[in-house]
Design a protein around this motif. Structure first.
Motif, PDB file in Angstrom:
ATOM      1  N   VAL A 197      38.372  36.582  44.632  1.00 11.33           N
ATOM      2  CA  VAL A 197      37.654  37.668  44.148  1.00 11.33           C
ATOM      3  C   VAL A 197      36.888  37.646  43.026  1.00 11.33           C
ATOM      4  N   ILE A 198      35.631  38.162  43.095  1.00 13.26           N
ATOM      5  CA  ILE A 198      34.923  38.115  41.822  1.00 13.26           C
ATOM      6  C   ILE A 198      34.610  39.407  41.170  1.00 13.26           C
TER       7      ILE A 198
ATOM      8  N   VAL B 102      33.993  45.133  41.223  1.00 14.97           N
ATOM      9  CA  VAL B 102      34.163  43.666  42.016  1.00 14.97           C
ATOM     10  C   VAL B 102      32.729  43.568  42.726  1.00 14.97           C
ATOM     11  N   VAL B 103      32.170  42.178  42.521  1.00 11.50           N
ATOM     12  CA  VAL B 103      30.923  41.851  43.239  1.00 11.50           C
ATOM     13  C   VAL B 103      31.117  41.161  44.405  1.00 11.50           C
ATOM     14  N   LYS B 104      32.038  40.346  44.622  1.00 15.56           N
ATOM     15  CA  LYS B 104      32.258  39.471  45.840  1.00 15.56           C
ATOM     16  C   LYS B 104      33.786  39.330  46.223  1.00 15.56           C
ATOM     17  N   PRO B 105      34.071  39.225  47.384  1.00 15.24           N
ATOM     18  CA  PRO B 105      33.095  39.349  48.541  1.00 15.24           C
ATOM     19  C   PRO B 105      33.159  40.517  49.107  1.00 15.24           C
ATOM     20  N   ALA B 106      32.298  40.581  50.056  1.00 13.44           N
ATOM     21  CA  ALA B 106      32.008  42.133  50.752  1.00 13.44           C
ATOM     22  C   ALA B 106      33.173  42.652  51.511  1.00 13.44           C
TER      23      ALA B 106
ATOM     24  N   ILE C 138      35.675  44.195  48.887  1.00 10.41           N
ATOM     25  CA  ILE C 138      34.934  45.487  48.341  1.00 10.41           C
ATOM     26  C   ILE C 138      35.126  46.756  49.617  1.00 10.41           C
TER      27      ILE C 138
ATOM     28  N   GLN D  18      32.536  37.578  33.851  1.00 10.21           N
ATOM     29  CA  GLN D  18      32.794  37.597  35.016  1.00 10.21           C
ATOM     30  C   GLN D  18      34.182  36.582  35.516  1.00 10.21           C
TER      31      GLN D  18
ATOM     32  N   ARG E 166      41.888  32.636  49.201  1.00  7.98           N
ATOM     33  CA  ARG E 166      41.004  33.904  48.898  1.00  7.98           C
ATOM     34  C   ARG E 166      40.423  33.954  47.605  1.00  7.98           C
TER      35      ARG E 166
ATOM     36  N   THR F 168      36.854  35.044  38.383  1.00  7.30           N
ATOM     37  CA  THR F 168      36.911  34.688  39.790  1.00  7.30           C
ATOM     38  C   THR F 168      38.300  34.359  39.883  1.00  7.30           C
TER      39      THR F 168
END
Length: 303
Positions: free
Chosen positions: A221-222, A281-285, A288, A255, A219, A257
């Motif tokens: 996360v960004i 957190v911008v990605k993934p949904a 979030i 940013q 997985r 990752t």
């Protein structure tokens, strides 16, 4: 490096050579053989020469030594004090009921002298008799590679029993917790020791198959952060053991990752939340949504 100067490879090698030389004269070939076994190949160029008449004068030309007794390397006072200090750590009881101590000296420092920054306060119960018993059985299972049966209490209070072959233990200084990494458990490859309520050796039945290691579920996360008050440095140290990429997108804005396995998702979630508004957190949904659910759960509990 309290033990380096006396107990390094070179001192051990020299002590071995002199011990043999007390018993019988050594040939140059025997000396080189000892050096290669206990030190490094290039050490054959300096250790035998240093032992000779021109330098330390510990070995004679006929391969005998000037020593009458075999050499010993007693501990220094500083080393004794260090060992006494380590013996006060409650985690030492996970390995032995009778740690080595020296009553003739004071500990070099006390547990209350240590202040660990940025560490959670709900660490494992290292002084609990049940935890100690489970830890030692797991450690024995790792050493001798036999399956164990464990009962775990999950976050919902449900008791689950499973089997696993323990491979190794991980310790997180930030969480102050141990984790068991094993093969074949339906709970996954990673199990927190603090959740284990019982643990016992599992006698293998004839024809019984051991489960395979669960396949990794990668997985990522960004998230973005502004490098204010050394935020970037703190984040990099916080997630030091995870694969990551960092990209500068604006002045003092970065940013990140972060790559992890699905089994570590709860830990990643808690760590990200610990930075509060410093991270976005911008990605993934899906991640979030996990954050929103976690915050809603904390709010409902009054946290």
């Amino acid at each position: 490096m309290l033990f380096h100067e006396i107990y390094s490879t070179y001192f051990q090698t020299v002590a071995k050579i002199l011990t043999e030389a007390v018993d019988h004269p050594l040939t140059s070939g025997e000396i080189d053989s000892i050096v290669r076994e206990y030190a490094f190949d290039e050490s054959t160029l300096n250790i035998p020469e240093s032992l000779g008449i021109a330098h330390w004068k510990l070995l004679k030309e006929d391969g005998t030594t000037i020593l009458k007794k075999k050499p010993t390397m007693p501990l220094t006072i500083l080393q004794k004090r260090w060992i006494n200090a380590v013996a006060l750590d409650p985690r030492i009881r996970l390995f032995t009921d009778h740690p080595v101590t020296f009553p003739d000296v004071e500990p070099l420092f006390l547990p209350e002298d240590i202040s660990v920054f940025d560490q959670y306060l709900d660490g494992d119960p290292y002084e609990d008799a049940g935890y100690i018993q489970n830890f030692r059985l797991i450690l024995d299972g790792i050493r001798h590679q036999y399956p164990i049966q464990i009962t775990v209490t999950n976050r919902h209070g449900k008791r689950i029993t499973t089997k696993t072959i323990p491979e190794y233990l991980e310790y997180s200084e930030k969480d102050d917790k141990f984790r068991l990494i094993g093969t074949g458990s339906r709970l996954g490859n990673t199990i927190n020791l603090g959740r284990i309520t019982s643990c016992e050796k599992c006698e293998s039945q004839k024809g019984e198959k051991v489960g395979k290691r669960n396949l990794p579920r990668p997985r990522k996360v960004i998230f973005e952060l502004v490098d204010d008050r050394n935020a970037l440095e703190r984040v990099l140290m916080h997630f030091a053991h995870f694969e990551k990429q960092v990209e500068k997108i604006e002045d003092q804005k970065y940013q990140v990752t972060l790559h992890y396995d699905k089994e570590d998702e709860t830990e990643i979630l808690i760590r990200v939340l610990s930075f509060g508004p410093m991270l976005r957190v911008v990605k993934p949904a899906a991640f979030i949504h996990l954050i929103k659910d976690r915050l809603s759960e904390q709010k409902s509990c009054g946290l």
